[in-house]
Enzyme design. Structure first.
Site, PDB file in Angstrom:
ATOM      1  N   ASN A 268       0.690  -1.340  -0.010  1.00 35.66           N
ATOM      2  CA  ASN A 268       0.044   0.028   0.079  1.00 35.66           C
ATOM      3  C   ASN A 268       0.821   1.203   0.080  1.00 35.66           C
ATOM      4  OD1 ASN A 268       0.339  -1.191   2.903  1.00 35.66           O
ATOM      5  ND2 ASN A 268       0.097   1.097   3.236  1.00 35.66           N
ATOM      6  N   ASP A 313      -5.287   0.829   1.808  1.00 35.44           N
ATOM      7  CA  ASP A 313      -4.293  -0.281   2.136  1.00 35.44           C
ATOM      8  C   ASP A 313      -4.734  -1.356   1.447  1.00 35.44           C
ATOM      9  OD1 ASP A 313      -2.218  -1.839   3.765  1.00 35.44           O
ATOM     10  OD2 ASP A 313      -3.896  -2.374   5.470  1.00 35.44           O
ATOM     11  N   LYS A 340      -5.843  -8.222  -1.731  1.00 32.96           N
ATOM     12  CA  LYS A 340      -6.832  -7.698  -0.621  1.00 32.96           C
ATOM     13  C   LYS A 340      -8.051  -7.073  -1.151  1.00 32.96           C
ATOM     14  CE  LYS A 340      -3.707  -6.288   3.293  1.00 32.96           C
ATOM     15  NZ  LYS A 340      -3.472  -4.926   4.079  1.00 32.96           N
TER      16      LYS A 340
END
Length: 689
Positions: A268, A313, A340
């Site tokens: 990130n 993130d 993610k």
């Protein structure tokens, strides 16, 4: 000498001939587990078949080992010539006889306790690497260490980071063509990411690639990434160097032998908020990307960026798996990843071109990927510029570091998936904290409600699954509901099985084609690590590290098996195993009732400070998962002077609890005490909800 079993290998090849998928470039299948993902393909697929869908019901514990820590255990053990090598919390390394469980040696790098504060997501370590009689491990404080595999004695050690900055290492090294590759973490605090290659014999730096450029006008780095600096800089705005920009390579590093390239997953941005990091402008290469580098020189080859200018993130560091797939009637050499952000990517490894992308969990930050550009079509509200946005998935990830697996027999990828929403709102005004967390996001808005019905609704929104995913059809084949997030990684085998541990402490074997549960064992300890399998003298074993914690488990307010955690274990299973096993759990201490009273304003201030600082370790709403002390039940809470000594002065820094004097006043710290005391009174009145 490595033991190769022709029968098992031939069974694998025969089975593969009847499937639409086949890998012609696999390294020879062995009875050992030689590298992090099993082989260089990182499929976590084993050709061993003694333990299969018919025999798994007879699986039992062969032996176990208790470690000296109750912190998270994330390691993938290695097995080489009858020896298991694994790592535990604080970067400790162990060697065991793989049959008897006898400890052969251990090595403690003696990481300073205060380094624990630099680790966003627990003092974990995901494993070691083996090469030419040596074991390599990355230490939490940024060292890369080489040990003699027979004795555990230190051969060399080199510092890979600027230790004055909040860098850490939790990932497993990889050895590629006589060089040890290692990345680092720290993007929540403010660092600049890179991956480095060191000579495996001497520890001398061979090359380095920075994933974020130096500031405009700064001198080149003298690194492999210098040739791409201008291209990277054109995608940034302002002075991102104040916080490094992020982009740490903290997990996936995969060697693609066919194209002589290394694929790295990049993390990130730092801070999270794109507006703070880069004035809200530019794609910010190479954050949230997969980057291909020349394996010999580290030079840039290609990249694919999953989330340009990411603000949530959404790391792209999660498992990268290599395979050959037949897509549209053509054989394609691909990499697969389920990061993610909730999308499953199939990418051509020859040039980085996107083949397909599809969400494997519900997502609300994007409506999908524009296949003409390869870019996500964003929800205009997702960047929380005009107010709060509850993102699903969130920074906890639809799939985090827990490795997924792929079976060339079934053609399915097995994903430890989850749904963990998180509310995002810009932290205004953003106040930098040198050495502390710098997100640009106000985490305190996620403080848990007191209302029982609202609390129940929050808990019901947290979900965890095993999803079997067809990467060709981009479609779910089956799923198993695990009841909540924060579960373990995956293993699949030619025996028609999928193994996975879960947060409830069970190691479970499922049918690879249907997800039917075939066997389970209750370890009594939450499992987040992935299992492995190996064979010695014709006997197949399954091994797993059991120990709860990590980025989700450490602060999990609704953790399974909540309360003081027992020390972690390495558990090894075999057919007919009958070893004894028991776990002793300490009782939950009662809440500490503090006699002082504070104003509502002080308690509210404490809630804000706690939510943005303390919650990432001690749990939202002061609800501890049990990995770290439950502050509502800590004797320190009762005494103001003791509280100040710990939280302000840092008298427990050797245990990882540093002092916060540089970021908070004594009044701030007393306000946090007021809030925690308020939470303790609530527990005393209503019990744990």
């Amino acid at each position: 000498m490595l033991k190769i079993y022709p029968v098992a290998v031939s069974m694998l090849l025969l089975a593969s001939c009847n499937q639409p998928l086949a890998d012609s470039f696999t390294t020879p299948a062995t009875a050992d587990w030689l590298t992090y993902g099993g082989t260089a393909l990182e499929q976590r697929f084993s050709p061993l078949t003694e333990i299969n869908s018919d025999t798994v019901e007879n699986l039992g514990l062969a032996w176990s080992h208790e470690f000296d820590t109750a912190r998270g255990l994330e390691a993938t053990p290695l097995v080489v010539d009858g020896v298991i090598y694994t790592t535990s919390a604080w970067s400790k390394v162990y060697a065991f006889d793989a049959v008897s469980g006898k400890q052969l040696w251990s090595y403690d790098p003696k990481v300073p306790g205060e380094t624990g504060f630099k680790a966003c997501c627990d003092v974990v370590n995901r494993g070691a690497a083996f090469h030419d009689g040596k074991i390599y491990v990355g230490a939490l404080d940024g060292r890369l260490i080489a040990l003699d595999a027979k004795t555990g004695s230190l051969l060399w050690s080199t510092v890979t980071v600027d230790q004055s900055k909040p860098y850490t290492i939790t990932g497993a090294p990889r050895v590629v063509k006589g060089r040890v590759l290692i990345g680092n973490g720290g993007a929540e605090y403010g660092v600049r990411g890179y991956v480095s290659a060191y000579d495996a014999q001497t520890g001398k730096l061979a090359w380095r690639f920075y994933t974020v450029p130096p500031a405009k006008g700064a001198a080149p780095d003298g690194a492999a990434s210098d040739s791409i600096i201008e291209k990277m800089q054109a995608t940034w705005d302002g002075d991102w160097s104040k916080f490094g920009g992020g982009g740490t390579v903290w997990d996936s590093i995969v060697y693609d032998e066919e194209f002589n390239q290394v694929l790295i997953g990049v993390g990130n941005g730092s801070p999270w908020d794109h507006r703070v990091r880069s004035n809200g402008k530019g794609d910010n290469l190479f954050i949230s990307s997969v980057v291909a580098l020349d394996a010999d020189t580290g030079e840039y080859k290609w990249h694919y960026q999953g989330v340009p200018g990411e603000s949530w993130d959404f790391t792209q560091t999660q498992s990268i798996i290599l395979a050959n797939l037949k897509i549209g009637g053509a054989d394609r050499k691909v990499m697969m990843q389920a990061p993610k952000n909730g999308l499953f990517y199939v990418i051509d490894r020859s040039d980085g071109k996107l083949i397909s992308a599809k969400n494997f969990v519900p997502v609300n930050w994007t409506s999908g990927v524009d296949m003409k550009t390869g870019r996500p079509v964003e929800n205009p509200e997702a960047r929380y510029g005009k107010g709060l946005f509850v993102a699903t998935p969130s920074g906890h990830g639809a799939h985090n570091w827990q490795p997924m697996a792929f079976s060339p027999q079934t053609g399915l990828a097995y994903i430890p998936a989850q749904e963990v929403p998180l509310a995002y709102v810009s932290d205004k005004p953003f106040v930098p904290r040198q050495g502390g967390w710098n997100l640009g996001v106000n985490l305190a808005i996620n403080t848990l409600p007191d209302d029982k019905a609202a609390l129940k609704a929050v808990r019901s929104s947290l979900r965890g699954y095993i999803i079997a995913w067809d990467p060709v059809k981009q479609k779910e084949a089956w799923r198993v509901d695990l009841g909540g997030p924060g579960n373990g990684g995956m293993l699949t085998s030619a025996g028609g099985l999928v193994f996975a541990g879960n947060a409830k402490g069970k190691l479970v074997a499922y049918a690879a084609d249907s997800g039917k549960e075939l066997w389970s064992y209750d370890t009594g300890i939450g499992i987040i690590a992935p299992p492995i399998t190996y064979s010695v003298d014709g006997v197949q074993y399954v091994a797993v590290m059991a120990g709860y914690g990590g980025g989700y488990g450490l602060p999990a307010a609704f953790a399974e098996l909540q309360g003081p955690r027992p020390n972690g274990r390495l558990l090894v299973f075999a057919l007919g195993g009958k070893a004894s096993y028991k776990i002793a759990r300490a009782p939950q201490a009662p809440p500490v009732i503090v006699q002082e009273n504070w104003s509502p304003a002080t308690v509210t201030k404490g809630a804000e400070l706690y939510g943005n600082t303390c919650s990432v370790c001690h749990g939202g709403g002061a609800r501890s998962s049990g990995v770290l002390p439950d502050l509502r039940r800590s004797g320190v809470l009762a005494d103001k002077a003791s509280w100040q000594a710990v939280v302000h002065d840092g008298v427990l820094k050797e245990n990882g609890m540093v002092g916060f004097a540089k970021w908070m006043s004594r009044d701030d710290i007393e306000a946090i005490r007021a809030y925690v005391a308020d939470r303790a009174r609530l527990v005393a009145k209503e019990g744990d909800q």
